[in-house]
Enzyme design. Sequence first.
Site, PDB file in Angstrom:
ATOM      1  N   THR A 183     -24.785  23.029 -18.587  1.00  0.00           N
ATOM      2  CA  THR A 183     -23.941  23.916 -19.378  1.00  0.00           C
ATOM      3  C   THR A 183     -23.273  24.953 -18.486  1.00  0.00           C
ATOM      4  O   THR A 183     -23.353  24.874 -17.254  1.00  0.00           O
ATOM      5  CB  THR A 183     -24.748  24.511 -20.569  1.00  0.00           C
ATOM      6  OG1 THR A 183     -23.839  25.189 -21.430  1.00  0.00           O
ATOM      7  CG2 THR A 183     -25.847  25.458 -20.130  1.00  0.00           C
ATOM      8  N   LYS A 196     -20.527  22.853 -15.302  1.00  0.00           N
ATOM      9  CA  LYS A 196     -20.082  21.528 -15.758  1.00  0.00           C
ATOM     10  C   LYS A 196     -19.118  20.851 -14.781  1.00  0.00           C
ATOM     11  O   LYS A 196     -19.036  19.632 -14.726  1.00  0.00           O
ATOM     12  CB  LYS A 196     -19.413  21.631 -17.136  1.00  0.00           C
ATOM     13  CG  LYS A 196     -20.377  21.988 -18.253  1.00  0.00           C
ATOM     14  CD  LYS A 196     -19.675  21.947 -19.590  1.00  0.00           C
ATOM     15  CE  LYS A 196     -20.536  22.548 -20.680  1.00  0.00           C
ATOM     16  NZ  LYS A 196     -19.943  22.407 -22.011  1.00  0.00           N
ATOM     17  N   ASN A 235     -21.440  17.176 -18.833  1.00  0.00           N
ATOM     18  CA  ASN A 235     -22.464  17.994 -19.498  1.00  0.00           C
ATOM     19  C   ASN A 235     -23.762  17.226 -19.724  1.00  0.00           C
ATOM     20  O   ASN A 235     -24.735  17.789 -20.202  1.00  0.00           O
ATOM     21  CB  ASN A 235     -21.946  18.540 -20.844  1.00  0.00           C
ATOM     22  CG  ASN A 235     -21.984  17.487 -21.919  1.00  0.00           C
ATOM     23  OD1 ASN A 235     -21.588  16.353 -21.683  1.00  0.00           O
ATOM     24  ND2 ASN A 235     -22.482  17.848 -23.080  1.00  0.00           N
ATOM     25  N   ASP A 256     -19.572  16.372 -24.744  1.00  0.00           N
ATOM     26  CA  ASP A 256     -18.874  17.405 -25.546  1.00  0.00           C
ATOM     27  C   ASP A 256     -17.699  16.744 -26.271  1.00  0.00           C
ATOM     28  O   ASP A 256     -17.488  16.954 -27.467  1.00  0.00           O
ATOM     29  CB  ASP A 256     -18.323  18.519 -24.642  1.00  0.00           C
ATOM     30  CG  ASP A 256     -19.422  19.433 -24.114  1.00  0.00           C
ATOM     31  OD1 ASP A 256     -20.421  19.618 -24.826  1.00  0.00           O
ATOM     32  OD2 ASP A 256     -19.271  19.951 -23.001  1.00  0.00           O
ATOM     33  N   ALA A 302      -5.442  25.482 -23.061  1.00  0.00           N
ATOM     34  CA  ALA A 302      -5.456  24.482 -21.981  1.00  0.00           C
ATOM     35  C   ALA A 302      -6.595  24.757 -21.003  1.00  0.00           C
ATOM     36  O   ALA A 302      -6.460  24.581 -19.798  1.00  0.00           O
ATOM     37  CB  ALA A 302      -4.110  24.473 -21.261  1.00  0.00           C
ATOM     38  N   GLY A 303      -7.743  25.180 -21.538  1.00  0.00           N
ATOM     39  CA  GLY A 303      -8.927  25.394 -20.703  1.00  0.00           C
ATOM     40  C   GLY A 303      -9.783  24.130 -20.665  1.00  0.00           C
ATOM     41  O   GLY A 303      -9.291  23.025 -20.922  1.00  0.00           O
ATOM     42  N   LYS A 319      -1.219  25.587 -16.774  1.00  0.00           N
ATOM     43  CA  LYS A 319      -2.494  24.917 -17.092  1.00  0.00           C
ATOM     44  C   LYS A 319      -2.266  23.778 -18.094  1.00  0.00           C
ATOM     45  O   LYS A 319      -2.903  22.738 -18.023  1.00  0.00           O
ATOM     46  CB  LYS A 319      -3.512  25.928 -17.618  1.00  0.00           C
ATOM     47  CG  LYS A 319      -4.098  26.768 -16.469  1.00  0.00           C
ATOM     48  CD  LYS A 319      -4.840  27.981 -16.932  1.00  0.00           C
ATOM     49  CE  LYS A 319      -6.192  27.687 -17.530  1.00  0.00           C
ATOM     50  NZ  LYS A 319      -6.861  28.943 -17.964  1.00  0.00           N
ATOM     51  N   TYR A 365     -17.364  28.092 -33.573  1.00  0.00           N
ATOM     52  CA  TYR A 365     -18.332  27.932 -34.675  1.00  0.00           C
ATOM     53  C   TYR A 365     -18.915  29.270 -35.106  1.00  0.00           C
ATOM     54  O   TYR A 365     -19.711  29.338 -36.035  1.00  0.00           O
ATOM     55  CB  TYR A 365     -19.449  26.948 -34.300  1.00  0.00           C
ATOM     56  CG  TYR A 365     -20.040  27.186 -32.933  1.00  0.00           C
ATOM     57  CD1 TYR A 365     -20.923  28.221 -32.705  1.00  0.00           C
ATOM     58  CD2 TYR A 365     -19.681  26.380 -31.862  1.00  0.00           C
ATOM     59  CE1 TYR A 365     -21.455  28.452 -31.456  1.00  0.00           C
ATOM     60  CE2 TYR A 365     -20.208  26.592 -30.599  1.00  0.00           C
ATOM     61  CZ  TYR A 365     -21.094  27.632 -30.405  1.00  0.00           C
ATOM     62  OH  TYR A 365     -21.604  27.858 -29.167  1.00  0.00           O
ATOM     63  N   GLY A 390     -16.342  24.049 -35.097  1.00  0.00           N
ATOM     64  CA  GLY A 390     -16.938  23.459 -33.893  1.00  0.00           C
ATOM     65  C   GLY A 390     -18.429  23.205 -33.952  1.00  0.00           C
ATOM     66  O   GLY A 390     -19.020  22.752 -32.960  1.00  0.00           O
TER      67      GLY A 390
END
Length: 295
Positions: free
Chosen positions: A71, A75, A96, A111, A137-138, A165, A236, A257
């Site tokens: 995590t 990652k 992950n 994920d 865009a991460g 990105k 979430y 999420g």
Amino acid sequence: MKVDNRVTGKTKIAGVIGNPIEHSVSPQLHNTISKYLGVDLIYVPFRVEAGDIEDAVKGLKALNVIGFNVTIPYKKEVIKYLDENSKQALLMGAVNTVKNINGRLYGYNTDAEGFSRSFKEETGIGFAEKRVFIIGAGGAARAIAVKVAFEGAKEIFIANRTTSKANEIADIINYNISRIVETCSIKDRMTEDIFQNCDIIINTTSVGMYPETEISPLDGTGLAFSRGHIVYDVIYNPAKTKFLKDAEKAGCKTVNGMGMLFYQGINAYEIWTGIKLSSEITRKVFESIKDILPC
Ligand code: ATR
């Protein structure tokens, strides 16, 4: 007092490496699955300091764990210490889940699989031939965009505050999977038409996450949901962001999420053990742990 037989010499070990790790609910999730299935497997948290990741991976290999999760913040970095990585994980730039197969470590990304599974479970539809609009865009956007492309999306539009990105993710997919990605500016008037014509709208940014729950990534953009949109937020906490509330008001089907978080774990467990969890066991596990899930 009776003997504690929960861990014996035969017990298989799995775990999670990251930093911080104290907040992780993965130990409870995985140990609950093992309990339901009667599998002799224990899952433990390992906090690994920056700079120790290579040693940690070598150590886990030497200790012959059956596998482990990775995590934040490792990652990406972990990829170079593994023996092999799935093609999807490499394109996503993140692993992950690691499986130990006869002393060799294989990296996967569950994920994205968790996202796809929860999306389909909750909406009843897949991504084939769909037009998908991704905000952000991460790392999460990249994994989701690659997954959606692999699953046959017709077009993907990526809108991010930092355009470079978004372009990077577009290039990765266009060159390696299929030429289906375009980038756009979320504040451009031209984007209105694109947005309206999409089937699925996904927020991958942290905008609207606790404690800043009164904002949405669409604020001030002029973009508005239409009834036909299916709207997904990777956030979430809160369970219903302003983004999802606005979508609901427009009559859209919405998903948060939480399922992604849950199913990435289910999928990792399946990879390590080779056991496919039935929907009944999956539901039971979810019922057992839903109160400790972070929302
Ligand atoms: P993750 O791994 O969860 O995707 P990340 O890699 O840090 O996290 O990416 C966060 C994403 O949210 C990025 O797309 C970021 O935009 P930039 O690339 O321009 O930084 C986006 N994001 C975060 N805060 C934002 C804000 N206040 N407004 C718009 N976009 C934001």
